[in-house]
Design a protein around this motif. Structure first.
Motif, PDB file in Angstrom:
ATOM      1  N   LEU A  99       0.827  -1.202   0.000  1.00 32.56           N
ATOM      2  CA  LEU A  99       0.000   0.000   0.000  1.00 32.56           C
ATOM      3  C   LEU A  99       0.863   1.254   0.000  1.00 32.56           C
ATOM      4  CD1 LEU A  99      -2.924  -0.748   2.509  1.00 32.56           C
ATOM      5  CD2 LEU A  99      -3.108  -0.377   0.049  1.00 32.56           C
ATOM      6  N   ARG A 100       1.897   1.260   0.822  1.00 28.83           N
ATOM      7  CA  ARG A 100       2.777   2.433   0.888  1.00 28.83           C
ATOM      8  C   ARG A 100       3.529   2.617  -0.425  1.00 28.83           C
ATOM      9  NH1 ARG A 100       3.918   0.144   5.984  1.00 28.83           N
ATOM     10  NH2 ARG A 100       6.006  -0.467   5.301  1.00 28.83           N
ATOM     11  N   GLU A 101       3.900   1.514  -1.043  1.00 27.39           N
ATOM     12  CA  GLU A 101       4.595   1.611  -2.335  1.00 27.39           C
ATOM     13  C   GLU A 101       3.672   2.164  -3.419  1.00 27.39           C
ATOM     14  OE1 GLU A 101       5.828  -2.389  -2.930  1.00 27.39           O
ATOM     15  OE2 GLU A 101       7.607  -2.226  -1.623  1.00 27.39           O
ATOM     16  N   LEU A 102       2.445   1.632  -3.488  1.00 24.52           N
ATOM     17  CA  LEU A 102       1.510   2.054  -4.534  1.00 24.52           C
ATOM     18  C   LEU A 102       1.073   3.501  -4.372  1.00 24.52           C
ATOM     19  CD1 LEU A 102      -0.734  -1.140  -4.794  1.00 24.52           C
ATOM     20  CD2 LEU A 102       0.815  -0.267  -6.556  1.00 24.52           C
ATOM     21  N   THR A 103       0.971   3.957  -3.143  1.00 26.61           N
ATOM     22  CA  THR A 103       0.560   5.342  -2.891  1.00 26.61           C
ATOM     23  C   THR A 103       1.751   6.287  -2.783  1.00 26.61           C
ATOM     24  OG1 THR A 103       0.493   4.869  -0.509  1.00 26.61           O
ATOM     25  CG2 THR A 103      -1.582   4.687  -1.727  1.00 26.61           C
ATOM     26  N   ALA A 104       2.957   5.733  -2.835  1.00 27.53           N
ATOM     27  CA  ALA A 104       4.185   6.532  -2.714  1.00 27.53           C
ATOM     28  C   ALA A 104       4.208   7.331  -1.417  1.00 27.53           C
ATOM     29  CB  ALA A 104       4.354   7.465  -3.925  1.00 27.53           C
ATOM     30  N   ILE A 105       3.686   6.734  -0.352  1.00 29.87           N
ATOM     31  CA  ILE A 105       3.697   7.388   0.953  1.00 29.87           C
ATOM     32  C   ILE A 105       4.862   6.819   1.757  1.00 29.87           C
ATOM     33  CG2 ILE A 105       2.477   7.615   3.148  1.00 29.87           C
ATOM     34  CD1 ILE A 105      -0.115   7.678   1.561  1.00 29.87           C
ATOM     35  N   LYS A 106       5.815   7.685   2.059  1.00 30.45           N
ATOM     36  CA  LYS A 106       6.997   7.250   2.796  1.00 30.45           C
ATOM     37  C   LYS A 106       6.895   7.568   4.274  1.00 30.45           C
ATOM     38  CE  LYS A 106      10.031   7.665  -1.225  1.00 30.45           C
ATOM     39  NZ  LYS A 106      11.236   8.304  -1.797  1.00 30.45           N
ATOM     40  N   GLY A 107       6.036   8.488   4.600  1.00 30.13           N
ATOM     41  CA  GLY A 107       5.894   8.832   6.013  1.00 30.13           C
ATOM     42  C   GLY A 107       5.005  10.041   6.209  1.00 30.13           C
ATOM     43  N   LEU A 108       4.011   9.887   7.040  1.00 34.42           N
ATOM     44  CA  LEU A 108       3.155  10.995   7.447  1.00 34.42           C
ATOM     45  C   LEU A 108       3.066  10.917   8.968  1.00 34.42           C
ATOM     46  CD1 LEU A 108       0.209  10.855   4.859  1.00 34.42           C
ATOM     47  CD2 LEU A 108       1.897  12.686   5.106  1.00 34.42           C
ATOM     48  N   PRO A 109       3.978  11.585   9.665  1.00 30.67           N
ATOM     49  CA  PRO A 109       4.058  11.437  11.129  1.00 30.67           C
ATOM     50  C   PRO A 109       2.733  11.605  11.858  1.00 30.67           C
ATOM     51  CG  PRO A 109       5.919  12.699  10.311  1.00 30.67           C
ATOM     52  CD  PRO A 109       4.992  12.505   9.142  1.00 30.67           C
ATOM     53  N   ILE A 110       1.895  12.518  11.388  1.00 33.94           N
ATOM     54  CA  ILE A 110       0.642  12.770  12.100  1.00 33.94           C
ATOM     55  C   ILE A 110      -0.291  11.567  12.033  1.00 33.94           C
ATOM     56  CG2 ILE A 110      -0.635  13.790  10.151  1.00 33.94           C
ATOM     57  CD1 ILE A 110      -1.657  15.888  12.218  1.00 33.94           C
ATOM     58  N   LEU A 111      -0.183  10.766  10.964  1.00 33.61           N
ATOM     59  CA  LEU A 111      -0.984   9.550  10.855  1.00 33.61           C
ATOM     60  C   LEU A 111      -0.247   8.337  11.412  1.00 33.61           C
ATOM     61  CD1 LEU A 111      -2.615   9.853   7.306  1.00 33.61           C
ATOM     62  CD2 LEU A 111      -3.714  10.159   9.520  1.00 33.61           C
ATOM     63  N   GLU A 112       1.054   8.348  11.239  1.00 37.53           N
ATOM     64  CA  GLU A 112       1.849   7.208  11.691  1.00 37.53           C
ATOM     65  C   GLU A 112       1.927   7.125  13.213  1.00 37.53           C
ATOM     66  OE1 GLU A 112       6.104   5.141  10.416  1.00 37.53           O
ATOM     67  OE2 GLU A 112       5.547   7.117   9.652  1.00 37.53           O
ATOM     68  N   SER A 113       1.841   8.274  13.872  1.00 35.94           N
ATOM     69  CA  SER A 113       1.912   8.313  15.336  1.00 35.94           C
ATOM     70  C   SER A 113       0.752   7.555  15.956  1.00 35.94           C
ATOM     71  CB  SER A 113       1.886   9.764  15.821  1.00 35.94           C
ATOM     72  OG  SER A 113       1.730   9.814  17.215  1.00 35.94           O
ATOM     73  N   ARG A 114       1.027   6.848  17.047  1.00 40.51           N
ATOM     74  CA  ARG A 114      -0.003   6.073  17.736  1.00 40.51           C
ATOM     75  C   ARG A 114      -0.642   6.843  18.889  1.00 40.51           C
ATOM     76  NH1 ARG A 114       1.646   3.213  13.870  1.00 40.51           N
ATOM     77  NH2 ARG A 114       1.267   0.983  13.813  1.00 40.51           N
ATOM     78  N   LYS A 115      -0.197   8.062  19.173  1.00 41.10           N
ATOM     79  CA  LYS A 115      -0.610   8.727  20.405  1.00 41.10           C
ATOM     80  C   LYS A 115      -2.124   8.924  20.517  1.00 41.10           C
ATOM     81  CE  LYS A 115       1.680  12.500  20.829  1.00 41.10           C
ATOM     82  NZ  LYS A 115       2.237  13.714  21.451  1.00 41.10           N
ATOM     83  N   VAL A 116      -2.686   9.663  19.580  1.00 41.25           N
ATOM     84  CA  VAL A 116      -4.110   9.946  19.673  1.00 41.25           C
ATOM     85  C   VAL A 116      -4.922   8.695  19.371  1.00 41.25           C
ATOM     86  CG1 VAL A 116      -6.014  11.304  18.725  1.00 41.25           C
ATOM     87  CG2 VAL A 116      -3.814  12.381  19.168  1.00 41.25           C
ATOM     88  N   ARG A 117      -4.418   7.889  18.447  1.00 41.16           N
ATOM     89  CA  ARG A 117      -5.085   6.615  18.139  1.00 41.16           C
ATOM     90  C   ARG A 117      -5.212   5.771  19.406  1.00 41.16           C
ATOM     91  NH1 ARG A 117      -2.357   2.438  13.847  1.00 41.16           N
ATOM     92  NH2 ARG A 117      -2.533   0.591  15.115  1.00 41.16           N
TER      93      ARG A 117
END
Length: 204
Positions: A99-117
């Motif tokens: 999924l990350r390869e197809l969307t070319a998403i290497k990192g989105l800290p605000i989504l990758e972070s587990r804090k609020v989740r």
């Protein structure tokens, strides 16, 4: 090193996951529209505002799980995973990588972070811990800058949920996130996922 056969995700299957990224991005957009309408509604919009923020955080959490999952390396009893559980874990990791390869998403800290989740998913556990620590003062569903809110009592209060309508941030049990940042990130994921679906469909 070639991907094990059991971990390979075919184009048809991966489109289901890409479609879910699009679905959650749309859900986030609807949540933001509801949030803006709620703030314009004055005091009667408080409950709606927090429901909208919860919907936005939920959509962002699902996107985070799809792109950056953390499948357990041991089962609930602390034992080693069975062969089937190991297969599923490997599939989950491979699916997220694709999924990350197809969307070319290497990192989105605000989504990758587990804090609020984690604040949402483990709300009850964290609240239990708060009360077991001997603290008892809580404040909930306040809208406004935290430093301007008046709390009665000497002990610091735990804000269960807080919206800062000036900085456009939301807090769950003290963990803060930018609402605009979340909206921007979910929109980006939705656009990239839609584009990836079109590329895959044209390849048929």
């Amino acid at each position: 090193m070639a991907e094990p056969e059991s971990n390979r995700i075919d184009d048809w299957t991966i489109q289901t996951y890409l479609g879910e990224l699009v679905n959650q991005a749309e859900a986030a957009e609807l949540a933001v529209a509801d949030f803006n309408a709620a703030l314009a509604g004055g005091a009667r919009g408080v409950a709606r505002a927090f429901a909208s923020v919860q919907a936005l955080l939920g959509a962002a959490a699902l996107i985070s799980k799809l792109l950056w999952p953390q499948p357990p390396s041991r089962n609930a009893n602390g034992d080693s995973l069975t062969s089937d559980e190991e297969t599923q874990r490997a599939f989950t990791i491979a699916r997220a990588r694709r999924l990350r390869e197809l969307t070319a998403i290497k990192g989105l800290p605000i989504l990758e972070s587990r804090k609020v989740r984690n604040g949402l998913e483990h709300f009850d556990e964290r609240l239990d811990k708060f009360f077991l620590s001997g603290q008892s003062i809580v404040a909930d569903r306040n809208i406004g800058p935290k430093d301007r809110l008046v709390i009665i009592g000497d002990a610091p209060a735990m804000h269960l949920r807080l919206i800062d309508n000036e900085r456009l941030t939301a807090s769950v049990l003290g963990d803060e996130v930018s609402l605009q940042g979340l909206m921007n990130a979910t929109q980006l994921v939705g656009m990239k996922a839609s584009a990836a679906i079109e590329v895959l469909r044209r390849s048929y």
